[in-house]
Design a protein around this motif. Structure first.
Motif, short mmCIF file in Angstrom:
data_model
loop_
_atom_site.label_atom_id
_atom_site.label_comp_id
_atom_site.label_asym_id
_atom_site.label_seq_id
_atom_site.Cartn_x
_atom_site.Cartn_y
_atom_site.Cartn_z
N THR A 132 22.63 -41.34 -4.56
CA THR A 132 21.12 -40.56 -4.26
C THR A 132 20.06 -41.41 -3.78
O THR A 132 20.05 -42.75 -4.47
N SER A 162 29.28 -39.14 0.45
CA SER A 162 28.28 -40.08 -0.49
C SER A 162 27.81 -39.49 -1.39
O SER A 162 27.32 -38.31 -1.67
N ASP A 212 23.30 -45.20 10.69
CA ASP A 212 22.72 -43.70 10.58
C ASP A 212 21.56 -43.68 9.93
O ASP A 212 21.03 -42.74 9.48
N THR A 236 8.16 -37.47 4.96
CA THR A 236 9.51 -37.25 4.08
C THR A 236 9.20 -36.31 2.65
O THR A 236 8.23 -36.65 2.16
N PRO A 251 17.41 -45.07 2.32
CA PRO A 251 16.78 -44.44 3.78
C PRO A 251 15.91 -45.33 4.22
O PRO A 251 14.89 -45.65 3.75
N GLN A 310 13.98 -34.55 -3.51
CA GLN A 310 15.13 -34.20 -2.90
C GLN A 310 16.02 -35.39 -2.39
O GLN A 310 15.57 -36.26 -2.06
N ASN A 311 17.25 -35.10 -2.57
CA ASN A 311 18.11 -36.34 -2.12
C ASN A 311 18.05 -36.33 -0.51
O ASN A 311 18.32 -35.60 0.35
N LEU A 312 17.81 -37.71 -0.09
CA LEU A 312 17.48 -38.01 1.06
C LEU A 312 18.97 -38.34 1.69
O LEU A 312 18.81 -38.87 2.96
N ILE A 313 19.74 -38.65 1.09
CA ILE A 313 21.09 -39.04 1.66
C ILE A 313 21.97 -38.10 2.31
O ILE A 313 22.39 -37.16 1.62
N THR A 314 22.25 -38.24 3.51
CA THR A 314 22.81 -37.30 4.26
C THR A 314 24.23 -37.69 4.89
O THR A 314 24.91 -36.96 5.48
N ARG A 315 24.59 -38.70 4.26
CA ARG A 315 26.00 -39.70 4.91
C ARG A 315 27.06 -38.54 4.21
O ARG A 315 27.07 -38.36 2.95
N PRO A 316 28.24 -38.22 5.04
CA PRO A 316 29.15 -37.27 4.74
C PRO A 316 29.87 -38.23 3.35
O PRO A 316 30.06 -39.23 3.34
#
Length: 559
Positions: free
Chosen positions: A415, A412, A344, A400, A393, A404-410
């Motif tokens: 950071t 998780s 992802d 970009t 990421p 701010q946190n760039l991780i969008t994985r559910p």
């Protein structure tokens, strides 16, 4: 946490230190048993001997379980100082039709032969500097102190494969090709004869087609470089070794004279990931070590003021990351990575790490032979390693956002935050629950490598460390972060190796094999075989000779 029926509770479970006065004490364990015999010299047994089978060894297991580690800790009246200095002893457990034979053989290295010939330590090792030859005159002995440390070829760390051949290696530029059937040394191979590197790790990664990647340093007039190495999958002629090896990429060290120490690296489907950690090599100290009568280990130091840097190198282009992004993390120490994969738009790196990098120099033989309060003190001042996940990421570009946190994985909790034009700062997610603290963390991680390396996975295996060496085997399930444990007081299992069942359909279909040392009993070492799914013991093969605690191994399947 799941437990197995035969599991017994250790009464000296780890407790977190309440002492606020001495921050260098990470635990408060008392009453550790002596493990002195784990680092006692043994004789090799080059002819196969029978073992006593208790329980059942599955008949579908056919092949050689190969192990590597130190087996001789003294030469004449001279003693080695560090655990990794001992002379390499190669082990083979030959498994066929439910039966097991054992043999071992000292590696016929130049270091071993020279030491044996002089009946003293004549070749310096990581933690041991050789003294001048007493047969030389005073002037010759004085001049010999101005020589630099010559690299040892005492390859006592692991078994590795290149182009289908088996080698034993450590972290210098010398490997030895070994016959997995006889354990005889067939050829000495020098990396520097093929590519411009001064060494390579003992933990290469292999693609399904046999292409192998490794890392090695080079020291030039312009400074120190970390090199990504690529070795072709097959041989063009029967007698070739590393022909065709190439340097895919060279990364300059942040500090030209103080590069980072690294024991291994990570690899995903498209990237090699080099972790530049704050364990540093002072090259000037190392180069002048013999003059100062100091070993190579004296040149290692931990600098907690430095961040950890993740370097991503694309395997097909050799380029270091898109837009030269540097992924930073707080200071950490890592020896072994568990797995890495892409999903992802993220690169996920799982590794065993601690928050202090001084452990390597504390594993000297004198410490490992201590007892009572002195042994407890050594253990309590070592930081524990735990499994952690970093999520990087891959699509960081000019647009970009910052801060701010760039991780969008559910689900998780790791950071990654862009803090500058080409810098992303990362924090990890623990891959374990609180119950792992009771077992001293986890090291020597292994997975179902051939099927799941560089891919999403669910299970990994390792040793729990309630002592200076592993004293439990642990299976970790990333689904729920649950774990299964195999343990018996007084028994010390080594690195677990996963072997898949024939026609396996699930990730944990197979067995775990580990060599277990029982230092307070004579001739009681055994090869342990566990059902990888249930973590129940299937059988053991008891060896009628003593074996020291080793480092790494592999399974060589035969038809």
């Amino acid at each position: 946490m799941d437990t197995v029926k035969h599991q017994k509770k250790n009464t000296s479970a780890l407790k977190k230190s309440r002492s606020a006065k001495n921050i260098n004490h990470y635990t408060n364990v008392r009453g550790l048993p002596s493990i002195e015999k784990i680092v006692s010299s043994v004789e090799d047994t080059p002819r196969p001997i029978s073992t006593q089978i208790i329980g059942t060894i599955p008949e579908w297991i056919n092949g050689n379980f190969l192990r590597n580690g130190p087996g001789k800790f003294e030469i004449g009246n001279h003693k080695f100082n560090h655990w990794v200095d001992g002379m390499a002893l190669l082990h083979q457990f030959k498994i066929s039709n439910g039966q097991v034979t054992y043999k071992s053989r000292f590696l016929s290295s130049d270091s071993y032969q020279t030491n044996k010939e002089h009946n003293r330590i004549a070749i310096s090792e990581f933690g041991t500097v050789t003294m001048p030859d007493p047969c030389k005159n005073v002037f010759q002995r004085f001049l010999s102190r101005f020589e630099s440390h010559k690299p040892t070829d005492n390859a006592n760390m692991s078994f590795v494969t290149y182009k289908g051949d088996y080698y034993v290696s450590t972290e210098t530029n010398i490997m030895h090709k070994v016959d997995p059937e006889t354990l005889e040394t067939t050829e000495k191979v020098d990396w520097s004869k093929f590519i411009a590197v001064n060494g390579a790790t003992a933990h290469p990664h292999t693609e399904p087609d046999g292409t192998t990647y490794n890392m090695g340093n080079s020291y030039t007039s312009k400074g120190s470089y970390y090199n990504i190495i690529q070795v072709p999958p097959t041989k063009k002629t029967e007698d070739e070794t590393l022909e065709g090896a190439s340097v895919l990429c060279s990364i300059p060290s942040v500090d030209k004279t103080k590069p980072s120490y690294y024991h291994s690296f990570a690899m995903s489907e498209n990237y090699v990931v080099f972790i530049e950690q704050p364990i540093k090599l002072d090259l000037l100290k190392i180069m002048t070590g013999k003059l100062r009568r100091k070993s190579i280990s004296d040149g290692l130091f931990w600098d907690p003021k430095l961040n950890t840097i993740f370097h991503l190198i694309h395997k097909h282009t050799g380029k270091v990351g898109l837009y030269s992004i540097k992924y930073l993390a707080k200071p950490l120490s890592t020896f072994h990575q568990i797995n890495a994969f892409e999903e992802d738009g993220f690169l996920i790196i799982d590794l065993c790490a601690s928050d202090d990098g001084q452990a390597i120099t504390n594993y000297n033989i004198q410490n490992m032979r201590k007892s009572g309060e002195a042994l407890d003190e050594v253990y309590n001042t070592l930081s524990r390693a735990f499994p952690r996940r970093f999520v990087l990421p891959l699509n960081v570009g000019p647009d970009t956002p910052y801060n701010q946190n760039l991780i969008t994985r559910p689900n998780s909790i790791a950071t990654s935050v862009r803090i500058a034009k080409n810098k992303v700062f990362c924090t990890h997610e623990d891959l374990h629950g609180e119950d792992l603290h009771e077992y001293g963390g986890l090291e020597f991680p292994q997975i179902n490598y051939h099927k799941f390396n560089t891919h999403p996975y669910r299970y990994f295996y390792g040793c729990g460390f309630r002592h200076l060496v592993g004293d439990t085997l642990i299976k970790m399930d990333l689904c729920g972060k649950r774990m299964k444990v195999w343990e018996h007081p007084g028994q010390y299992p080594s690195e677990p190796v996963f072997v898949p069942s024939p026609n396996a359909t699930e990730e944990d279909d197979g067995v775990i094999m580990s060599v277990v040392i029982t230092p307070d009993e004579d001739k009681s070492t055994f090869l342990l075989v566990l059902d990888a799914k249930t973590f129940e013991e299937l059988g053991r093969a008891v060896v009628p000779v003593n074996i020291p605690y080793g480092f790494h191994g592999t399974f060589n399947a035969t038809a």
